[in-house]
Design an enzyme around this catalytic site. Structure first.
Site, PDB file in Angstrom:
ATOM      1  N   ASP A  16       0.898  -1.183  -0.025  1.00  0.00           N
ATOM      2  CA  ASP A  16      -0.223  -0.019  -0.023  1.00  0.00           C
ATOM      3  C   ASP A  16       0.876   1.262  -0.071  1.00  0.00           C
ATOM      4  O   ASP A  16       1.962   1.244   0.447  1.00  0.00           O
ATOM      5  CB  ASP A  16      -0.974   0.031   1.032  1.00  0.00           C
ATOM      6  N   ASN A  64     -10.679  -2.957  -6.204  1.00  0.00           N
ATOM      7  CA  ASN A  64      -9.729  -1.885  -6.935  1.00  0.00           C
ATOM      8  C   ASN A  64     -10.495  -1.341  -8.378  1.00  0.00           C
ATOM      9  O   ASN A  64     -10.134  -0.482  -9.093  1.00  0.00           O
ATOM     10  CB  ASN A  64      -8.434  -2.476  -7.111  1.00  0.00           C
TER      11      ASN A  64
HETATM   12  C1  FPP Z   1      -1.915   0.258  -3.418  1.00  0.00           C
HETATM   13  O1  FPP Z   1      -1.448   1.522  -3.213  1.00  0.00           O
HETATM   14  C2  FPP Z   1      -1.446  -0.502  -4.278  1.00  0.00           C
HETATM   15  C3  FPP Z   1      -2.082  -0.954  -5.320  1.00  0.00           C
HETATM   16  C4  FPP Z   1      -3.639  -1.440  -5.434  1.00  0.00           C
HETATM   17  C5  FPP Z   1      -1.395  -1.786  -6.328  1.00  0.00           C
HETATM   18  C6  FPP Z   1      -0.437  -2.698  -6.243  1.00  0.00           C
HETATM   19  C7  FPP Z   1       0.356  -2.788  -7.539  1.00  0.00           C
HETATM   20  C8  FPP Z   1       1.761  -2.628  -7.366  1.00  0.00           C
HETATM   21  C9  FPP Z   1       2.757  -2.609  -6.339  1.00  0.00           C
HETATM   22  C10 FPP Z   1       2.292  -2.715  -8.898  1.00  0.00           C
HETATM   23  C11 FPP Z   1       3.304  -3.777  -9.256  1.00  0.00           C
HETATM   24  C12 FPP Z   1       2.778  -5.283  -9.003  1.00  0.00           C
HETATM   25  C13 FPP Z   1       3.403  -6.186  -9.901  1.00  0.00           C
HETATM   26  C14 FPP Z   1       2.622  -7.407  -9.315  1.00  0.00           C
HETATM   27  C15 FPP Z   1       3.959  -6.050 -10.736  1.00  0.00           C
HETATM   28  P1  FPP Z   1      -2.496   2.555  -3.464  1.00  0.00           P
HETATM   29  O2  FPP Z   1      -2.651   3.078  -4.742  1.00  0.00           O
HETATM   30  O3  FPP Z   1      -3.623   2.220  -2.798  1.00  0.00           O
HETATM   31  O4  FPP Z   1      -1.802   3.811  -2.728  1.00  0.00           O
HETATM   32  P2  FPP Z   1      -2.352   5.043  -1.734  1.00  0.00           P
HETATM   33  O5  FPP Z   1      -3.298   4.401  -0.827  1.00  0.00           O
HETATM   34  O6  FPP Z   1      -1.218   5.748  -1.327  1.00  0.00           O
HETATM   35  O7  FPP Z   1      -3.407   5.501  -2.858  1.00  0.00           O
END
Ligand code: FPP
Length: 238
Positions: A16, A64
């Protein structure tokens, strides 16, 4: 039960903080996801030295889809790129890749890449990387219950034989051990529908680091802390 040298055999991570990491730099959220993908590579590579045999990462949840179309499309593109670019490295590094989650809603081109990577790495056994994609714990349990009910209706399963050892055989994770340690980055202390059944006895680490800043050093530190925790599994200390 206290063992100073114990290593978590299975670590699960809720990655996250990509969005906040990008926002802090006044960049689009996708820049954060790309930076996050780099950490995925780094963390997977760190596993053998740390003694972590199973790594499960939460890449995209059933919730998501509610993000903007641009972000969802960008993430799907990133997953495809990751698979294409990393397949050979993962194969050579002995990583066996599996995907959990519901594939029905994913685009066929992505599903083909996922199937291909699973097949390509099927004989590897050094590290077992599981990527949760369109995954939700409740969704997984519901799908498992549906499959189990079907087996009962077909006479393949007697309802009397249903117990807490039978049920996990229907989960997406049926070949994996339960996670010993679940890490969530970015300071949020929530499980967010991740591995609900499997994490019943897991230790949790909620750390402030944003996922794109989660280096192999931070990973080693968190895994090291697990070594001094006392796990009781409901029993009294001996
Ligand atoms: C949460 O951060 C993250 C995600 C929903 C996506 C996770 C994906 C990756 C780490 C990309 C790469 C993955 C692979 C398998 C190549 P957020 O967007 O919710 O962050 P925030 O809470 O700060 O908005």
């Amino acid at each position: 039960m206290k063992d100073q040298t114990q290593v978590p055999k299975h670590v699960a991570i809720i990655m996250d903080g990509n969005g906040r990491w990008a926002q802090m730099r006044r960049r689009p959220r996708l820049v954060g996801h790309h930076a996050g993908a780099k950490r995925v590579r780094e963390v997977v590579r760190a596993c053998p030295d740390l003694g972590v045999k199973y790594l499960t990462i939460f890449a995209f949840s059933t919730e998501n889809w509610k993000r903007t179309q641009t972000e969802v499309a960008g993430l799907m593109k990133l997953f495809k790129r990751y698979i294409r670019r990393e397949a050979q490295n993962l194969l050579e590094e002995g990583v066996r890749v599996r995907f959990i989650g519901d594939r029905v809603k994913l685009e066929p081109a992505l599903v083909d890449l996922m199937d291909g990577l699973e097949l390509l790495t099927a004989d590897n056994d050094k590290v077992h990387l599981t990527i949760a994609l369109n995954y939700g714990g409740r969704d997984e349990v519901t799908r498992a219950a549906k499959r189990m009910a079907y087996d009962v209706s077909m006479g393949k399963l007697n309802p009397r034989d249903v117990c807490d050892e039978t049920f996990p055989k229907y989960l997406d994770t049926h070949v994996l051990p339960d996670p010993d340690l679940v890490i969530r980055t970015s300071g949020e202390a929530r499980i967010s529908n991740f591995l609900l059944w499997q994490s019943a006895y897991a230790e949790y680490e909620f750390i402030d680091t944003l996922w794109p800043d989660f280096t192999s050093e931070v990973f080693a530190e968190v895994v090291g802390r697990f070594g001094v925790r006392e796990r009781r599994f409901g029993a009294v200390p001996v």
